[in-house]
Design an enzyme around this catalytic site. Structure first.
Site, PDB file in Angstrom:
ATOM      1  N   ALA A  61      15.710 -35.059   0.862  1.00 41.69           N
ATOM      2  CA  ALA A  61      15.288 -35.794   2.065  1.00 41.69           C
ATOM      3  C   ALA A  61      16.433 -35.983   3.061  1.00 41.69           C
ATOM      4  O   ALA A  61      16.226 -35.998   4.271  1.00 41.69           O
ATOM      5  CB  ALA A  61      14.703 -37.149   1.675  1.00 41.69           C
ATOM      6  N   ASP A  78      17.559 -41.111  -2.650  1.00 39.83           N
ATOM      7  CA  ASP A  78      17.485 -41.080  -1.192  1.00 39.83           C
ATOM      8  C   ASP A  78      16.808 -42.324  -0.617  1.00 39.83           C
ATOM      9  O   ASP A  78      16.903 -42.585   0.579  1.00 39.83           O
ATOM     10  CB  ASP A  78      16.752 -39.823  -0.729  1.00 39.83           C
ATOM     11  CG  ASP A  78      17.609 -38.576  -0.926  1.00 39.83           C
ATOM     12  OD1 ASP A  78      18.820 -38.645  -0.641  1.00 39.83           O
ATOM     13  OD2 ASP A  78      17.069 -37.546  -1.383  1.00 39.83           O
ATOM     14  N   HIS A 166      13.263 -36.239 -15.322  1.00 41.20           N
ATOM     15  CA  HIS A 166      14.392 -36.981 -14.743  1.00 41.20           C
ATOM     16  C   HIS A 166      14.319 -38.448 -15.123  1.00 41.20           C
ATOM     17  O   HIS A 166      13.287 -38.938 -15.576  1.00 41.20           O
ATOM     18  CB  HIS A 166      14.394 -36.852 -13.220  1.00 41.20           C
ATOM     19  CG  HIS A 166      13.304 -37.624 -12.532  1.00 41.20           C
ATOM     20  ND1 HIS A 166      11.973 -37.240 -12.563  1.00 41.20           N
ATOM     21  CD2 HIS A 166      13.331 -38.773 -11.811  1.00 41.20           C
ATOM     22  CE1 HIS A 166      11.244 -38.111 -11.879  1.00 41.20           C
ATOM     23  NE2 HIS A 166      12.044 -39.060 -11.421  1.00 41.20           N
ATOM     24  N   HIS A 281      19.157 -50.976 -23.045  1.00 39.98           N
ATOM     25  CA  HIS A 281      19.807 -52.273 -22.882  1.00 39.98           C
ATOM     26  C   HIS A 281      21.021 -52.328 -23.795  1.00 39.98           C
ATOM     27  O   HIS A 281      20.916 -51.999 -24.977  1.00 39.98           O
ATOM     28  CB  HIS A 281      18.855 -53.418 -23.282  1.00 39.98           C
ATOM     29  CG  HIS A 281      17.761 -53.682 -22.292  1.00 39.98           C
ATOM     30  ND1 HIS A 281      16.649 -54.427 -22.596  1.00 39.98           N
ATOM     31  CD2 HIS A 281      17.623 -53.313 -20.989  1.00 39.98           C
ATOM     32  CE1 HIS A 281      15.875 -54.506 -21.527  1.00 39.98           C
ATOM     33  NE2 HIS A 281      16.432 -53.835 -20.551  1.00 39.98           N
ATOM     34  N   MET A 316      -2.761 -54.473 -18.527  1.00 43.26           N
ATOM     35  CA  MET A 316      -2.106 -55.773 -18.639  1.00 43.26           C
ATOM     36  C   MET A 316      -2.438 -56.525 -17.355  1.00 43.26           C
ATOM     37  O   MET A 316      -1.707 -56.444 -16.362  1.00 43.26           O
ATOM     38  CB  MET A 316      -0.591 -55.607 -18.784  1.00 43.26           C
ATOM     39  CG  MET A 316      -0.164 -54.988 -20.098  1.00 43.26           C
ATOM     40  SD  MET A 316      -0.357 -56.139 -21.490  1.00 43.26           S
ATOM     41  CE  MET A 316       0.407 -55.149 -22.802  1.00 43.26           C
TER      42      MET A 316
HETATM   43  O1  LIG Z   1     -12.390 -58.136 -21.267  1.00 45.17           O
HETATM   44  P1  LIG Z   1     -12.316 -56.991 -20.294  1.00 45.17           P
HETATM   45  O2  LIG Z   1     -12.604 -57.392 -18.884  1.00 45.17           O
HETATM   46  O3  LIG Z   1     -13.115 -55.802 -20.731  1.00 45.17           O
HETATM   47  O4  LIG Z   1     -10.787 -56.511 -20.362  1.00 45.17           O
HETATM   48  C1  LIG Z   1      -9.841 -56.634 -19.344  1.00 45.17           C
HETATM   49  O5  LIG Z   1      -9.306 -57.949 -19.272  1.00 45.17           O
HETATM   50  C2  LIG Z   1      -8.586 -58.397 -20.418  1.00 45.17           C
HETATM   51  C3  LIG Z   1      -8.009 -59.765 -20.124  1.00 45.17           C
HETATM   52  O6  LIG Z   1      -7.141 -59.737 -19.018  1.00 45.17           O
HETATM   53  C4  LIG Z   1      -7.472 -57.412 -20.800  1.00 45.17           C
HETATM   54  O7  LIG Z   1      -6.919 -57.802 -22.037  1.00 45.17           O
HETATM   55  C5  LIG Z   1      -8.018 -55.991 -20.931  1.00 45.17           C
HETATM   56  O8  LIG Z   1      -6.943 -55.098 -21.149  1.00 45.17           O
HETATM   57  C6  LIG Z   1      -8.741 -55.630 -19.630  1.00 45.17           C
HETATM   58  O9  LIG Z   1      -9.277 -54.347 -19.706  1.00 45.17           O
END
Ligand SMILES: O=P(O)(O)O[C@H]1O[C@H](CO)[C@@H](O)[C@H](O)[C@H]1O
Ligand SMILES: O=P(O)(O)O[C@H]1O[C@H](CO)[C@@H](O)[C@H](O)[C@H]1O
Lengths: 351, 351
Positions: A61, A78, A166, A281, A316
């Site tokens: 770049a 970059d 990388h 770490h 998550m």
């Molecule tokens: O229960 P659900 O809506 O199917 O699941 C969703 O919400 C949950 C709570 O945040 C998470 O643990 C699951 O990974 C996500 O897919």
């Protein structure tokens, strides 16, 4: 055993490195998945593409042309998140509005000249060259910076915007959150128990075996007792080692070997180039080189998002972001699955 | 002003609620994005689908048939991460292997009988009904459980597996990590400054204005000084309120109004149904109802992943997972953009 039976019911486990808990609800893996499916990684990456700024001979770049490198290749990012000369913010006028200076450098390291390779498909000598380049950068940037974060984002799912093999190296004038956390928990553990936390932990896991994935004379890989990601692992030396740059010649060879074995198992799990973020770490550097850092133990974290297949990941989100991480299979179940996988890469089996 | 100039260079900001830092590198938003693009949400969700277990009259996984509900509808999660009767793990034999009992209940709450609606497209009366149902569940489950986590995962990108407008409520026998953290930081702040942290914070932001998104007589929404997600917001009452169930009638109406205004702006930002995870935090309940919780202030966090467009998200990966969260535009820039957006939903403009 009865203990095992109880642990397959929901319970919380303590992560001593981050001083927090994870909710383990093993029975939940049975629920059907109707949500988002991930794209499997592109399979037809060209070995050499002059339009890819990470390739030998390509133009980046900033207009610079890469050399025709044949091993690893390090260059400045970059679009760096950290620059060496940024001004310090003024004094805060209120305890709820605190800013601090942030200086540093961001580098990119190509592992290999070919874009269609990944670490698990590289030879031991090639992986060893990566380890040497890591140790060199850690020492060089660590001469002045307190923290040198080496990390690899692998796969598009992990925000990796370039298929070329990388990693990145971000050195900072401050200890980032995770470093501060591990500094505190490891210091307290050594004060209380007179032994470095992760040295003791490796000894325990080598003996208990149920969470072991691979091991050799110098290293072991476990799904930690407190893993949050489904197939998260922790790579630990058996000897007390503070920093990457302290590894002996033979330990670098055995590290190349155990990394290759782990990453081949990862790819074999769902027969796909396994996405993850990983990073090293070790004891802090710069001014901390003068301090007593014996509570630290070098280690690498692998955080892979996939849960059930190449296309179904763990999210998550909601509860995890607002309350606490939750996992759908036990760390022992995850370790068992990884342990039982072959150590020959699924793409190389017919050769 | 000079202050502003300096803050557009990289720096760290302190999050007093989580006692951690975020790296702000505003210049980085200029970098080109060649990585993964997200799927925009499905636009043709049927209003009623008997095969969707969240719809009125549909049959759920456990064989039960939903009533033909006309407002909100609460039922037990068929794949609960928390169950009321799980056995406690045995005593730990080592400080690095600590497990604890986890008991609780998981509920699902539909916001509306129609699958093709979302909160920003619902009427004020309908949103108010959701708020009343939240307060009711918070009180009911909070009578015995220490923590009741109400959260909404909106959009497939946020792991939401069903387009029907709904949230979840997980009540637990323990304080989850985020609750423990906010308990500690808010308690310490009140000890030191004799005022609840978030009450003081709301007053400061109401005066400073640069991070305000929307406000009314009872509430304000800001992009917090320490936001990590690009368009993260914090919804705060102006009055000192400990828990959702303590909200007065008029405050519930003004909450419905400010939520609607915020969520319409969110949808208008990239002209897409804006994905996020959101949830409520308030003083702990169950046995804590007897304790002094005056350091707590009720609030909602909104964590939306999008960065540049309906298809380009922020990835919290490598550096973020292993070192520290990093953001690519300043909270002030994000607040400015949200503030300047219209308060009529882009889908309703032609009516
Ligand atoms: O229960 P659900 O809506 O199917 O699941 C969703 O919400 C949950 C709570 O945040 C998470 O643990 C699951 O990974 C996500 O897919
Ligand atoms: O610099 P890259 O690889 O383009 O960017 C990637 O890694 C960074 C460091 O983890 C993240 O901040 C970015 O969100 C991610 O897309």
């Amino acid at each position: 055993p009865e203990e095992q039976h109880v642990l397959e019911h929901q319970h919380c486990r303590h992560n001593p490195l981050r001083d927090e808990w994870v909710l383990v609800s093993a029975h939940r893996v049975r629920r059907p998945w109707r949500g988002q499916l991930e794209q499997p990684p592109t399979e037809d990456v060209p070995r050499w593409d002059p339009a890819n700024p990470l390739c030998p001979g390509a133009t980046r770049a900033n207009g610079e042309v890469n050399p025709h490198y044949e091993g690893t290749f390090v260059f400045p990012n970059d679009f760096p998140a950290l620059q060496p000369d940024s001004p310090a913010p003024g004094d805060s006028d209120h305890p709820l509005f605190q800013a601090a200076a942030a200086r540093g450098v961001c580098k990119v390291m190509c592992f290999h000249p070919w874009s269609d390779l990944t670490l698990p498909l590289m030879s031991l000598a090639e992986i060893r060259a990566v380890i040497d380049a890591w140790a060199e950068l850690a020492a060089e940037l660590g001469a002045s910076y307190p923290w040198v974060q080496i990390f690899e984002n692998k796969g598009e799912m992990m925000g990796c915007s370039n298929p070329h093999p990388h990693c990145q190296v971000w050195a900072s004038s401050f200890l980032p959150n995770e470093a501060r956390l591990e500094e505190r928990t490891q210091r307290q553990y050594r004060e209380r128990h007179s032994v470095p936390m992760l040295l003791e932990y490796a000894e325990q896991e080598a003996r208990r075996k149920e969470r072991l994935v691979v091991e050799n004379e110098d290293w072991l890989v476990v799904v930690p007792y407190w893993a949050t990601w489904p197939f998260q692992t922790l790579l630990l030396p058996r000897r007390h080692v503070l920093r990457l740059q302290d590894l002996r010649d033979s330990e670098r060879d055995s590290l190349a070997s155990i990394m290759q074995r782990l990453l081949i198992k990862y790819d074999n799990l769902f027969q796909v180039s396994f996405p993850y973020s990983m990073g090293w770490h070790g004891a802090p550097t710069g001014p901390h080189l003068q301090e007593d850092c014996r509570h630290w133990q070098l280690h690498a974290h692998y955080y892979p998002p996939l849960l059930r297949s190449a296309t179904v990941r763990k999210f998550m989100v909601g509860y995890e972001m607002l309350a606490q991480a939750q996992r759908d299979l036990t760390p022992e179940q995850a370790a068992e699955r990884l342990r039982s996988l072959p150590e020959v890469h699924y793409k190389q089996r017919r050769r």
